[in-house]
Design an enzyme around this catalytic site. Structure first.
Site, PDB file in Angstrom:
ATOM      1  N   GLU A 289       0.822  -1.207   0.000  1.00  0.00           N
ATOM      2  CA  GLU A 289       0.000   0.000   0.000  1.00  0.00           C
ATOM      3  C   GLU A 289       0.857   1.259   0.000  1.00  0.00           C
ATOM      4  O   GLU A 289       0.424   2.313  -0.464  1.00  0.00           O
ATOM      5  CB  GLU A 289      -0.915  -0.012   1.231  1.00  0.00           C
ATOM      6  CG  GLU A 289      -2.188   0.781   1.070  1.00  0.00           C
ATOM      7  CD  GLU A 289      -3.190   0.488   2.165  1.00  0.00           C
ATOM      8  OE1 GLU A 289      -4.184  -0.208   1.894  1.00  0.00           O
ATOM      9  OE2 GLU A 289      -2.979   0.951   3.299  1.00  0.00           O
ATOM     10  N   HIS A 310       7.277 -26.977  -0.085  1.00  0.00           N
ATOM     11  CA  HIS A 310       6.642 -28.106  -0.761  1.00  0.00           C
ATOM     12  C   HIS A 310       5.482 -27.639  -1.637  1.00  0.00           C
ATOM     13  O   HIS A 310       4.679 -28.456  -2.094  1.00  0.00           O
ATOM     14  CB  HIS A 310       6.177 -29.133   0.272  1.00  0.00           C
ATOM     15  CG  HIS A 310       7.304 -29.718   1.057  1.00  0.00           C
ATOM     16  ND1 HIS A 310       7.893 -30.920   0.749  1.00  0.00           N
ATOM     17  CD2 HIS A 310       7.995 -29.236   2.121  1.00  0.00           C
ATOM     18  CE1 HIS A 310       8.879 -31.173   1.598  1.00  0.00           C
ATOM     19  NE2 HIS A 310       8.961 -30.156   2.445  1.00  0.00           N
ATOM     20  N   LYS A 424     -14.179   0.403  -4.148  1.00  0.00           N
ATOM     21  CA  LYS A 424     -15.287   0.880  -3.317  1.00  0.00           C
ATOM     22  C   LYS A 424     -16.313   1.632  -4.169  1.00  0.00           C
ATOM     23  O   LYS A 424     -17.534   1.457  -3.996  1.00  0.00           O
ATOM     24  CB  LYS A 424     -14.772   1.779  -2.203  1.00  0.00           C
ATOM     25  CG  LYS A 424     -13.885   1.089  -1.185  1.00  0.00           C
ATOM     26  CD  LYS A 424     -13.426   2.075  -0.120  1.00  0.00           C
ATOM     27  CE  LYS A 424     -12.485   1.433   0.882  1.00  0.00           C
ATOM     28  NZ  LYS A 424     -12.019   2.391   1.906  1.00  0.00           N
TER      29      LYS A 424
END
Length: 448
Positions: A289, A310, A424
């Site tokens: 961010e 793995h 948003k």
């Protein structure tokens, strides 16, 4: 007292020591800008001096509020998203014994997190779990209108009031919010909730040492004073007065940017301790961010070794050579467990008999480091003497100071996040939120 250490010796197959040193002048300049408040994002620099500015009164008030919830609750739901969630969860997960949740008795309330997703099943299952339980709420939101936590708070507040009544619910709800504005401040003042303030000059991803992080951590029973003390000690070690060659935050920032310029566009934060998983999640927000702007920035990912050796191990070893890794290592575990000899030795492990499990883990870490460096993956190593609140405080401040310097090296504003608003706006338009009528019409036309 031992401190966090930084080892850059594993990056010099990709960059030179001289390329790191070349950042000294700019690093010094950017540190001065951070401390003088003359750089980009200078209205969000309250975190820089925060470890030294937290008062005894503030700490005592947080501890007192935590005790109040501890006395009334077996479970406390911390409601928040992003920086209002990840810092507290990272510390709590790192300090909580791995199987504490399965114990029948606890010394402090179990802290549960909500408001960090919009999963209907998650919230439904949480409501079902909390029904008839002794629980309380910490609602963390600057505005009180962020969708994810606002939904969670509305639902859980109704459940709490249904179970214990409105008067008792007031004693079990704490709001961490703006000092004067916003829906949550209005509600808290109206209902008489205990409140703590989110400082105006500290962004969410830097807020773990404010009540945003300290209150849930204290409720969980951990020593917030040690966390703050560790951050305070690290602040001195990475101060602008510390020479570049001795400043771990400045060196980490320089190393990352040198590797970025050398074509290493992805940084993987790894660990060899299962309780560090959410440290990686917090770090991803802090760096992603802060730096992912203007079509620039290192992509941040995290892995938990040895498990992810793995799964992701193959790609790290032989995939595209656009990566480098930073490993957070714990020098000394908090317990001792040795591998015993077995007469049959069917598993062939008797060569390890008498060794501590951590010695095997450390050799796995060293083997991975050598293999990855040989495979073209530069390696940065950060070592904490042990896993406790003091050293986590050091680690958090080290990363925070480094990202401020690193963001300026990248020539972006490391303290805003304009891209977060894009989803948003689309979500509000699709949900036909009042005030988004034009956006609703436009996006529905696009989706026909």
């Amino acid at each position: 007292m031992k401190t966090l250490t930084l080892d850059l010796s594993g990056i010099y197959t990709a960059v030179t020591p001289q390329s790191i040193q070349a950042w000294e002048e700019k690093s010094n300049q950017y540190q001065q800008q951070l401390h003088a408040g003359t750089g980009l994002g200078n209205d969000f620099l309250g975190w820089i001096n925060l470890p030294c500015e937290i008062s005894e009164e503030q700490l005592s008030s947080i501890e007192e509020a935590a005790r109040g919830l501890q006395e009334r609750c077996d479970y406390v739901v911390s409601i928040g998203i992003g920086g209002s969630y990840l810092g507290a969860r990272a510390v709590i997960e790192a300090l909580t014994p791995s199987f504490e949740a399965y114990q029948t008795k606890h010394t402090a309330p179990q802290v549960i997190f909500a408001g960090h997703n919009i999963g209907e099943d998650y919230l439904s299952e949480l409501v079902a779990f909390l029904r008839d339980k002794r629980f309380g709420l910490i609602n963390i939101s600057k505005s009180g209108t962020t969708t994810e936590p606002a939904i969670a708070f509305r639902i859980l507040k109704a459940l709490l009031e249904e179970q214990v009544g409105r008067e008792e619910a007031r004693e079990r709800i704490i709001a961490v919010t703006d000092k004067a504005r916003g829906a949550l401040r209005t509600l808290a003042d109206k209902e008489g909730y205990k409140t703590f303030i989110i400082p105006d000059d500290i962004g969410g991803r830097f807020s773990v040492l404010t009540p945003v992080g300290l209150l849930p951590i204290a409720v969980a029973g951990f020593d917030i004073r040690e966390l703050v003390r560790g951050a305070r000690e690290m602040k001195a070690l990475v101060d602008e007065s510390v020479p570049f060659a001795e400043n771990p935050s400045a060196l980490y920032a320089a190393a990352r940017n040198s590797l970025y310029q050398a074509g290493k566009k992805i940084e993987i934060l790894g660990n060899f301790h299962p309780r560090l998983h959410y440290i990686g999640e917090w770090w991803k927000q802090l760096y992603g961010e802060s730096e992912g702007k203007d079509h620039k920035g290192i992509f941040n990912a995290s892995v938990d070794f040895s498990a992810d050796l793995h799964s992701m191990g193959q790609w790290i070893q032989e995939g595209e050579r656009s990566i480098f890794e930073t490993i957070v290592s714990i020098a000394e575990p908090n317990t001792t467990l040795r591998i015993e000899s077995d007469e049959a030795n069917l598993d062939g492990l008797n060569y390890l008999a008498g060794k501590r499990v951590d010695e095997v883990n450390k050799m796995a870490e060293l083997g991975v480091r050598v293999a990855h460096i040989d495979g073209g993956v530069p390696n940065i190593r950060i070592v904490l003497p042990k896993l406790d609140a003091y050293y986590i405080g050091q680690l958090f401040y080290f990363f925070e100071k480094a990202v401020g310097i690193s963001g300026y090296m990248l020539e972006v504003n490391p303290f805003n996040q304009p891209g977060v608003e894009a989803y948003k706006k689309n979500m509000f338009a699709l949900l036909e939120k009042p005030g988004f009528e034009a956006e609703t019409e436009a996006i529905k036309a696009r989706l026909k």
